[in-house]
Design a protein around this motif. Structure first.
Motif, PDB file in Angstrom:
ATOM      1  N   THR A   1       1.011  -1.257  -0.069  1.00 62.53           N
ATOM      2  CA  THR A   1      -0.023  -0.089  -0.068  1.00 62.53           C
ATOM      3  C   THR A   1       0.895   1.289  -0.112  1.00 62.53           C
ATOM      4  O   THR A   1       0.503   2.138  -0.766  1.00 62.53           O
ATOM      5  CB  THR A   1      -0.924  -0.050   1.255  1.00 62.53           C
ATOM      6  N   THR A   2       2.116   1.106   0.712  1.00 56.81           N
ATOM      7  CA  THR A   2       2.852   2.450   0.956  1.00 56.81           C
ATOM      8  C   THR A   2       3.446   2.703  -0.522  1.00 56.81           C
ATOM      9  O   THR A   2       3.505   3.760  -1.084  1.00 56.81           O
ATOM     10  CB  THR A   2       3.868   2.029   1.995  1.00 56.81           C
TER      11      THR A   2
ATOM     12  N   GLU B   1       0.947   3.876  -3.103  1.00 55.51           N
ATOM     13  CA  GLU B   1       0.631   5.370  -2.745  1.00 55.51           C
ATOM     14  C   GLU B   1       1.746   6.161  -3.525  1.00 55.51           C
ATOM     15  O   GLU B   1       1.531   7.279  -4.032  1.00 55.51           O
ATOM     16  CB  GLU B   1       0.455   5.583  -1.506  1.00 55.51           C
ATOM     17  N   LYS B   2       3.026   5.786  -3.306  1.00 55.92           N
ATOM     18  CA  LYS B   2       4.213   6.456  -3.763  1.00 55.92           C
ATOM     19  C   LYS B   2       3.855   6.483  -5.476  1.00 55.92           C
ATOM     20  O   LYS B   2       4.308   7.468  -6.064  1.00 55.92           O
ATOM     21  CB  LYS B   2       5.178   5.876  -3.438  1.00 55.92           C
TER      22      LYS B   2
ATOM     23  N   GLU C   1       1.083   5.982  -7.249  1.00 55.17           N
ATOM     24  CA  GLU C   1       0.069   6.694  -7.639  1.00 55.17           C
ATOM     25  C   GLU C   1       0.439   8.183  -7.776  1.00 55.17           C
ATOM     26  O   GLU C   1      -0.209   8.901  -8.738  1.00 55.17           O
ATOM     27  CB  GLU C   1      -1.162   6.476  -6.854  1.00 55.17           C
ATOM     28  N   ALA C   2       1.097   8.571  -6.863  1.00 56.83           N
ATOM     29  CA  ALA C   2       1.368  10.133  -6.910  1.00 56.83           C
ATOM     30  C   ALA C   2       2.480  10.617  -7.820  1.00 56.83           C
ATOM     31  O   ALA C   2       2.522  11.672  -8.470  1.00 56.83           O
ATOM     32  CB  ALA C   2       2.114  10.315  -5.416  1.00 56.83           C
TER      33      ALA C   2
ATOM     34  N   THR D   1      -6.217  -4.523   0.345  1.00 52.03           N
ATOM     35  CA  THR D   1      -5.411  -3.379  -0.256  1.00 52.03           C
ATOM     36  C   THR D   1      -6.572  -2.643  -1.166  1.00 52.03           C
ATOM     37  O   THR D   1      -7.480  -3.217  -1.505  1.00 52.03           O
ATOM     38  CB  THR D   1      -4.408  -3.701  -1.288  1.00 52.03           C
ATOM     39  N   ASN D   2      -6.235  -1.376  -1.200  1.00 56.58           N
ATOM     40  CA  ASN D   2      -7.374  -0.575  -1.862  1.00 56.58           C
ATOM     41  C   ASN D   2      -6.735  -0.606  -3.546  1.00 56.58           C
ATOM     42  O   ASN D   2      -5.673  -0.366  -3.868  1.00 56.58           O
ATOM     43  CB  ASN D   2      -6.795   0.803  -1.631  1.00 56.58           C
TER      44      ASN D   2
ATOM     45  N   LYS E   1      -7.354   1.431  -5.772  1.00 54.45           N
ATOM     46  CA  LYS E   1      -6.402   2.634  -6.060  1.00 54.45           C
ATOM     47  C   LYS E   1      -5.026   2.637  -6.395  1.00 54.45           C
ATOM     48  O   LYS E   1      -4.347   3.251  -7.193  1.00 54.45           O
ATOM     49  CB  LYS E   1      -6.981   3.823  -5.378  1.00 54.45           C
ATOM     50  N   TYR E   2      -4.641   1.834  -5.356  1.00 60.25           N
ATOM     51  CA  TYR E   2      -3.077   1.829  -5.242  1.00 60.25           C
ATOM     52  C   TYR E   2      -2.603   0.444  -5.437  1.00 60.25           C
ATOM     53  O   TYR E   2      -1.130   0.514  -5.895  1.00 60.25           O
ATOM     54  CB  TYR E   2      -2.622   2.195  -3.631  1.00 60.25           C
TER      55      TYR E   2
END
Length: 288
Positions: free
Chosen positions: A149-150, A153-154, A156-157, A188-189, A191-192
């Protein structure tokens, strides 16, 4: 002199556009460069040319060291691959950690890739038993999901998409009676974090890929198309026992966007021969 330089620039651009058009005419499907890793290690540029000649349209990298892909700076790798009509789509980034993730993500983005793919549990969590030749992981599933997930997120950004690539152990119950793939899908999402399904390893685990497509639709964005012979060994696409036509019929449910031929070991055949056989197999099966 300026006119000569200008003409040279026009010629270079024209040649590049011609190359892309030429290779795109009959090209389709992707190749995981892990299949031709020894050839890539000997001469990456010549091997990429042969991959394009074999009819592939896009690639997945499996070699990143010291900020370079196959010894090339990220931008140089992107430019050379695209000059051959090869689109960099996915990169297996097995050495990623939370400390080096930002740099690796930036390099992956600069090389033109869309997907940052984790090939095994990262950061020392992957285990391999050489005696029994079995794979697994250490640590908790929560730790694993949190790391993905972490990283997701990185990614996706930064404008990338994170995927996790499976082997067989993720589709088998662990010591707690939990299938790792199910835990990751449910914790897990999307999105990420999403997934690259290796059809061989799922089949080898005794699972049905279609069951997972139906239970978790849209989560399997990329596939590894890898066949299995009657002994359970890797085989060229179309020469094994996996019913790819049936699986391909559910690509919409899967969420599959692109796929890659991969054959970890090619036995008595040369890798550059195998990728041609597999590309022919893709066409006969109905992959586009």
């Amino acid at each position: 002199m300026d006119r000569i330089l200008s003409l040279k620039g026009i010629f270079t651009l024209a040649f590049t556009l011609f190359s892309i058009t030429f290779y795109a005419q009959d090209s389709f499907g992707g190749l995981a460069l892990y299949t031709v890793r020894e050839n890539m290690g000997e001469d990456a540029k010549a091997t990429l040319q042969k991959v394009a000649d074999a009819g592939y349209a896009y690639i997945e990298a499996a070699d990143y060291k010291d900020g370079k892909f196959y010894g090339m700076e990220p931008q140089a790798f992107k430019a050379y691959a695209e000059s051959l009509g090869l689109d960099p789509v996915s990169a297996h980034m097995g050495s990623v950690t939370l400390d080096n993730a930002d740099q690796q993500i930036a390099d992956t983005k600069a090389a033109g890739f869309e997907y940052f793919t984790i090939p095994v549990p990262p950061m020392g969590m992957f285990t391999f038993d050489p005696k029994n030749r079995t794979m697994g992981m250490k640590g908790t599933m929560k730790e694993f999901a949190d790391i993905l997930t972490t990283l997701g997120e990185k990614c996706e950004a930064a404008g990338l998409k994170l995927l996790y690539h499976n082997h067989d152990f993720e589709f088998k119950d662990n010591e707690e009676g939990v299938k790792p793939i199910v835990y990751l899908l449910e914790n897990t999402n999307p999105k990420y974090v999403n997934f690259q399904m290796d059809l061989y390893w799922v089949t080898r685990a005794g699972a049905d890929p279609v069951d997972y497509f139906e239970e978790y639709p849209g989560r399997f964005k990329l596939w590894h198309v890898k066949d299995m012979d009657e002994e359970g060994k890797f085989a060229p696409v179309g020469e094994g026992t996996i019913d790819f036509k049936r699986i391909l019929g559910e690509k919409g449910t899967s969420g599959m966007i692109k796929y890659f031929v991969e054959q970890d070991m090619t036995w008595d055949k040369k890798p550059l021969e195998v990728i041609k056989i597999s590309h022919k197999g893709l066409k006969e099966i109905g992959f586009k």
